[in-house]
Structures are given as structure tokens and as C-alpha cells.
Scaffold this active site. Structure first.
Site, PDB file in Angstrom:
ATOM      1  CB  CYS A   1       3.300 -38.016   1.028  1.00 23.99           C
ATOM      2  SG  CYS A   1       3.562 -39.708   1.607  1.00 23.99           S
TER       3      CYS A   1
ATOM      4  NE  ARG B   1     -13.430   1.786  -3.357  1.00 24.08           N
ATOM      5  CZ  ARG B   1     -12.341   2.137  -2.697  1.00 24.08           C
ATOM      6  NH1 ARG B   1     -12.419   3.037  -1.744  1.00 24.08           N
ATOM      7  NH2 ARG B   1     -11.176   1.574  -2.963  1.00 24.08           N
TER       8      ARG B   1
ATOM      9  CE  LYS C   1      -7.841   2.914   4.711  1.00 26.70           C
ATOM     10  NZ  LYS C   1      -7.659   1.534   4.246  1.00 26.70           N
TER      11      LYS C   1
ATOM     12  CD  GLU D   1       6.764  -1.378  -2.759  1.00 26.50           C
ATOM     13  OE1 GLU D   1       7.835  -1.482  -3.388  1.00 26.50           O
ATOM     14  OE2 GLU D   1       6.011  -2.337  -2.548  1.00 26.50           O
TER      15      GLU D   1
ATOM     16  CG  ASP E   1      -2.011  -1.029   1.143  1.00 33.31           C
ATOM     17  OD1 ASP E   1      -2.119  -1.667   0.082  1.00 33.31           O
ATOM     18  OD2 ASP E   1      -2.746  -1.204   2.128  1.00 33.31           O
TER      19      ASP E   1
ATOM     20  CB  SER F   1     -10.350   5.892  -2.561  1.00 34.14           C
ATOM     21  OG  SER F   1      -9.824   6.855  -3.447  1.00 34.14           O
TER      22      SER F   1
END
Length: 665
Positions: free
Chosen positions: A424, A136, A115, A36, A34, A82
Site C-alpha cells: 500500500c 565444506r 551442535k 526426514e 533433517d 559430516s
């Protein structure tokens, strides 16, 4: 930077952000954090403004998501915008300064609330009845996922109290950490791709096509905003939270009114410490103007409201070294690679190991022994490796190679089609033995009283049993010496084991622990084929001919009985006298022939199982969920959402008295 360089950089940033938006909102598989994303977006905003490179289709002009071509599209009457994000106190003070400047006074309060890190959804109620649930989407339009929304138990189908004619609600769908961890563990055992975090799994679940599948996901909901057609100017955000609770919607307890931005800062510090103790994941604090009538005066940008902002907590990550990659064998034989880490402090605990999930995940991230990696707690619970710090460095170790044989028993590993996990399938593989025996003895299977986890562990550890067939060779003298096993308790256990031989054929099938074969499927197999001998000889095509049997179940059943070790164990069970044929049951009548029932609530005299047995004896079938194909709902006291769904679909509802009358009792 000149204009040409800026244009090239802007193009590069827009492409990156479009890809990130798609990965986040549509694929539920984000590839950047988020923080970045937010930093990249801010760089793009700055360049567009500085060099006048605006574009109506730029990510800076959009909320983020898109609408799906699979679901019907709905227009939002009020856009779902947003929020602008900040990660530091200075930017939060700047936000307060902008509010003060636009309003021209300081006569306002803030409402601060946690949040949630989930998926935003919109609900619409008309005359108290839920008529719409939507994503949204792009903020202007979203996907109509009403049928999926109705499977979320936190969301009432009918409002309580004194509600207006039309109510619009905003909220967040989310998953609690432990439920998410259990779901991921189950997916890993089934050989399916695991979700990166609760947010992604929630978003992906809401977009599934089958509401029944959505109902199996542990999705929760918090409401955080309320929109009314005629809002009183005196209405505050805090009062809206109270109204939401009065209407019967879940509201997070962590919301506070703050008289100044300084109070907001103090609350953020408090909640940042608190978040690790909460059962769900929260990634920050939302700060809104408490007085709703001031929102219009403050207005919005093309993307964000000016009356609210989100303060984001820093993601808790740490850097460490992978000392080794080991392999774990799960209860269904799933082989899970695990990174053995140089111990590192993360989110208040020392992390020494992190799941690498599967071979594909290791290859995709190019993770190798000796690498320096970034680790993070997914959902604050499961440590996972995010990425390799310097994958281009010289002298890296060779890429990790997955073994061909099980690390516990040396049996050859297999990978089923459409799965990512190696397995397995040796039933005597030591890590699998205990859980297979526990399942065999469980209440819904052979119901062997006294054979719990601790006793099974002792029996296996002492070498007294290796498979569940060995239980029937046990003698009292062998087990008297076990911990807490006196003469009487030892005899009781032997008696319970012998008594289990009378369990009906369908329970024996379920007890075998065949992958994907639950109680209902076991019952259908017993009814369709009648004997263990017949069941062992079937082809996939013959199995699929049964209504409830799909390709995955058919493949699993054939694979189980093709395994020589499984065959030997089943043969021994038959020699011990377990029920290998379905008893002929005299059908009381055919009045429910072809009819499908759903049971809900507590009946006055029947248990659920007794009622279900009666339905079957009269030719009917039972199902776990209400749909358009349901013929009757048999409802008792404290009936829940199934009753609401039946009423909505017009499905006939029976009480026990009416049901007794129909079957002639």
C-alpha cells in the site's frame, strides 16, 4: 522386497536425496526436515547393503554439498566429513559400544559440545595471518569464499598468542535468532523473499558475490576444531578448545569432558532444556573422543568419522488448524498475510498466529482457511506454517485470494517488479502514519527533540496529526493536554518543530521516507539536483545518471513523487518554509578531488561527521567500507577490521595530525 523392487526404490531414494542435498547446500531452500533426510538416508544405506546395490556416486558415499562454479575451488588437505546422526539414547549407546569394541578398552573420554545449526567453514592461517576461508563443499573440495569470510567480525584476520606456522580451523557460521528475525522483517518490508531459518540465511549469505552485501548480514562464528601439522599425541579435544580461545577465536562455552556415555546422556538432557534460552539456534550435541590420538585408530567410513556422532534434538513442531487468514500492513506498506491459528503449545509458548510471508508462499504451500497444518518456530522465534497435513482431502475451502485493496485504507495495492510483496503506497494509511512521522522527526532526519514514539502515538490517536506536514500546524494549546505535556514541555516541542525548518535540504529529502533513500543517497540527490522542484520532475534515466543511484532507487524516487498524496504533503512542507534548495557551499580546496576516504576509530578532536564534512569541503568523498578503490583510511583510536583490511590492501593510512597537515590546519 525382491532385487528389482529394491533397485527401483534405491533409484527413487537417491534422486530424492540428491534433490534435498541441492536444496539444502546450494539453494538454501530445504524442502524436507533433517529427520526426514536422515531416515531416508538410513533406508537407502540398508537397501544398498542388503541387495549389494552400491554406487560411488550414491548420496550415501558423499558428504552432501557440491562446489560452486562461481567461486574458485580449493582442495581440503583433510576432508571435512559430516557426522553420523542419531535421535535416541539406544543408538548413542550402540555408538559407544562400537568405540569400545574397536579400541578394545574403556580408557577414553568424550568431549560433548553443542551442535550449531549453521554452515560449516574451514579457515587457514599462515604465520598468524588469515589466508583462506572455504565452504565444506563436497567434503573433499570447497569454495574459496575468503573475501566473504573476512567480513565476519568474529573471525580475526590475525591470530593472538603463540601460534604455529600453519593453523587449520574448523567452525560454524551462524546467525543469532533476534538478528535473523530483524533481517527477515526487513526483507519482508522490502518485498523480498524471507529465509526459512537462520541456517539457510547463513549458507545463502556466505555464497553471495558481493562481500559488501555479506558484511550487512548478521553472521557470527564459533570455532570447534583445530588441526596442526605436528600434533602431540597428548593433545585432547578439550585442549584444542583452549588453544582456539588463546589464538583469539570465539569458542562456545558449552563444551564438557564426560568420562562415560552415561554422563553424555545427562548432559544432553540438560542442554536440551537450555537451548531455548540461548541467543542462537542449536539442533543437537556433538560427541567426540576427547583423546585426539585415538581418532586414527578408530578411523572413518567413506562418509563419517567413527570417533564422533551427533545427537539431534527433535524439531519442535505442533499440529493445529487455521481459523482465518488476516492481513497486516507494515511500516513501509508491505502487506503480510498471517495465519490465525487454533492456539497450540510450541517450544514453551502458546502460538496463536504465524506469518505466511506473502502471496507466493501461500500458493506454493497451498494453504487455505480450515486446513490442519504443521507449525514450527523458525529459529525458535518466528512461528511458521511448514505444510498442510492433508491437502488432498475432500471439501477443502477455496484457495485464498489476495485482495486488490489495502485492508486498512482501501487504497489499491501494487507489486513492484522482482518483488513478492504487495504494498500500500498511500502515505496516510493509518498503520504507516506513526512510523513515517517518527522517521521524519528522527535525529538523522529533521531532528525534532521531544517528538518520540509515545508523543507521536498520542498526537495521532488524538487526531491532531495525520502526516508529518501536520506537525507544522500544531499550536501549544493543542498539545498541553497530552500525557506528561506541561506548559514548558509543550512550548519546547513547538520550538523544536519550528527549529527543524532550518535543517539542510539533504535532511529534508531523507526525512520524506522515500524507499531505498538513505542518508548518503539523500545527500547525493541534493548535490546532483539542487532543488525539490527539480527532484520532483526527474525521470528514472536522469536519476540513474548519478553514480550512486541504481534502477531500484530511481524507480522508488519517481514513484514517490508521482503519488498525488505525497505531492500534496511535500507542497505543504514547502509552504511551511522547510529548506527546499541546497545551500551553496564554498569549497575550501580541491586537494581531495576524486579521492575516496574511509573513516575508522575515534579521532582525538574531530567527530566522524566533522571529519567527513571536511573531506567533502576539500573535494573528497567518504565510503563505509575499504576496497581496492579506497584512496585513504583516516584512522583513530580503537580502529577495527577496516584498518586491518587497509593494511592488507596497502591503502595509505592517515592519523588526524597528518590529515590536518594535508588540509592546511
Amino acid at each position: 522386497m525382491n532385487r528389482k523392487e529394491a533397485r527401483e526404490r534405491v533409484s527413487e531414494l537417491r534422486e530424492l536425496l540428491d534433490q534435498a542435498n541441492k536444496a539444502y547446500y546450494q539453494d538454501a531452500q530445504p524442502f524436507i526436515s533433517d529427520k526426514e533426510f536422515d531416515e531416508t538416508l538410513k533406508e537407502l544405506i540398508k537397501l544398498e547393503q542388503e541387495f549389494d546395490l552400491h554406487d560411488p556416486n550414491s548420496p550415501t558415499r558423499r558428504v552432501g554439498g557440491t562446489v560452486s562454479s562461481v567461486f574458485e575451488t580449493v582442495q581440503h588437505p583433510v576432508p571435512l566429513l559430516s557426522l553420523d546422526n542419531t535421535y535416541n539414547e539406544e543408538e548413542l549407546n550402540d555408538f559407544d559400544g562400537r568405540v569400545k569394541k574397536i579400541l578394545g578398552h574403556e580408557n577414553y573420554e568424550y568431549m560433548a559440545e553443542l551442535k550449531f545449526d549453521g554452515a560449516s567453514i574451514r579457515l587457514r592461517y599462515e604465520n598468524g595471518k588469515l589466508v583462506l576461508g572455504a565452504t565444506r563443499g563436497d567434503g573433499e573440495k570447497g569454495d574459496d569464499i575468503t573475501n566473504n569470510i573476512k567480513t565476519i567480525r568474529d573471525i580475526p584476520l590475525h591470530l593472538n598468542g603463540d601460534y604455529p606456522e600453519v593453523v587449520e580451523i574448523r567452525g560454524e557460521a551462524y546467525m543469532e535468532r533476534e538478528a535473523f528475525a530483524r533481517m527477515n522483517q526487513h526483507r519482508e518490508e522490502e518485498g523480498l523473499t524471507v529465509f526459512a531459518n537462520p541456517r539457510n540465511s547463513t549458507a545463502g549469505s556466505l555464497k553471495m558475490q558481493d562481500p559488501k552485501a555479506v558484511a550487512q548480514r548478521p553472521i557470527r562464528f564459533f570455532a570447534f576444531d583445530l588441526l596442526l601439522d605436528d600434533e602431540d599425541n597428548s593433545l585432547t579435544q578439550f585442549r584444542k578448545a583452549e588453544l582456539l580461545a588463546e589464538f583469539g577465536l570465539p569458542v562456545c562455552e558449552y563444551h564438557r569432558v564426560c568420562s562415560s556415555i552415561d554422563e553424555v546422556h545427562e548432559l544432553i538432557k540438560k542442554w536440551e532444556k537450555l537451548r531455548h534460552e540461548l541467543p542462537y539456534e542449536t539442533d543437537g550435541v556433538v560427541i567426540k573422543i576427547n583423546q585426539s590420538h585415538l581418532r586414527e585408530e578408530l578411523g572413518t567410513t567413506s562418509k563419517f568419522p567413527r570417533w564422533a556422532i551427533a545427537y539431534k534434538f527433535e524439531a519442535e513442531q505442533a499440529t493445529t488448524v487455521i481459523n482465518d487468514i488476516t492481513l497486516q500492513v507494515g511500516r513501509l506498506g508491505t502487506i503480510t498475510p498471517v495465519a490465525e491459528l487454533e492456539p497450540v503449545e510450541l517450544a514453551g509458548t502458546t502460538v496463536k498466529r504465524a506469518s505466511l510471508h506473502n502471496e507466493d508462499e501461500i500458493q506454493r504451500k497451498d494453504i487455505r482457511i480450515g486446513d490442519t497444518v504443521v507449525v514450527e518456530k523458525a529459529g525458535e522465534i518466528i512461528p511458521q506454517v511448514i505444510n498442510v497435513v492433508n491437502p488432498d482431502r475432500e471439501h477443502r475451502n477455496e484457495a485464498f485470494s489476495f485482495p486488490e485493496n489495502c485492508p486498512a485504507c482501501d487504497s489499491a495495492l501494487i507489486k513492484y517488479e522482482d518483488e513478492v510483496a504487495w504494498r500500500c503506497v498511500n502515505p496516510t494509511c493509518p498503520p504507516q502514519v506513526r512510523i513515517r512521522i517518527e522517521h521524519f522527526a528522527s535525529r538523522d532526519a529533521m531532528d525534532i527533540e521531544g517528538l518520540g514514539e509515545s508523543v507521536v502515538d498520542q498526537l495521532v490517536s488524538e487526531g491532531l496529526i495525520q502526516t508529518y506536514a501536520d506537525l507544522y500546524d500544531l499550536e501549544k494549546e493543542q498539545i498541553i493536554g497530552l500525557e506528561r505535556m506541561a506548559d514548558k514541555s509543550a512550548q519546547n516541542l513547538i520550538d523544536a518543530i519550528q527549529k527543524s525548518k532550518q535543517q539542510p535540504f539533504e535532511r529534508v529529502i531523507y526525512a520524506l521516507g522515500i524507499r531505498f533513500v538513505g542518508k548518503t543517497v539523500a545527500k547525493d540527490l541534493a548535490k546532483a539536483f539542487g532543488t525539490m522542484e527539480k527532484l520532483q520532475s526527474l525521470s528514472e534515466e536522469e536519476l540513474i545518471a548519478v553514480d550512486s543511484i541504481g534502477p531500484r532507487i530511481a524507480e522508488s524516487v519517481v514513484s514517490f513523487f508521482n503519488n498525488e498524496k505525497n505531492k500534496a504533503i511535500v507542497k505543504r512542507l514547502g509552504e511551511h518554509g522547510l529548506q527546499f534548495e541546497k545551500e551553496e557551499e564554498e569549497q575550501a580546496s580541491n586537494i581531495f578531488e576524486g579521492k575516496k576516504f574511509v573513516l575508522t576509530g575515534s579521532l582525538p578532536t574531530y567527530t566522524r561527521k566533522e571529519a567527513a564534512d571536511l573531506i567533502e569541503k576539500h573535494g573528497g568523498k567518504t565510503s563505509s567500507s575499504v576496497s581496492g578503490n579506497t584512496d585513504y583510511v583516516l584512522a583513530g583510536e580503537s580502529a577495527g577490521s577496516k584498518l586491518d583490511k587497509a593494511q592488507e590492501l596497502g591503502v595509505p593510512i592517515l592519523d588526524e595530525a597528518k590529515f590536518r597537515e594535508m588540509i592546511g590546519e
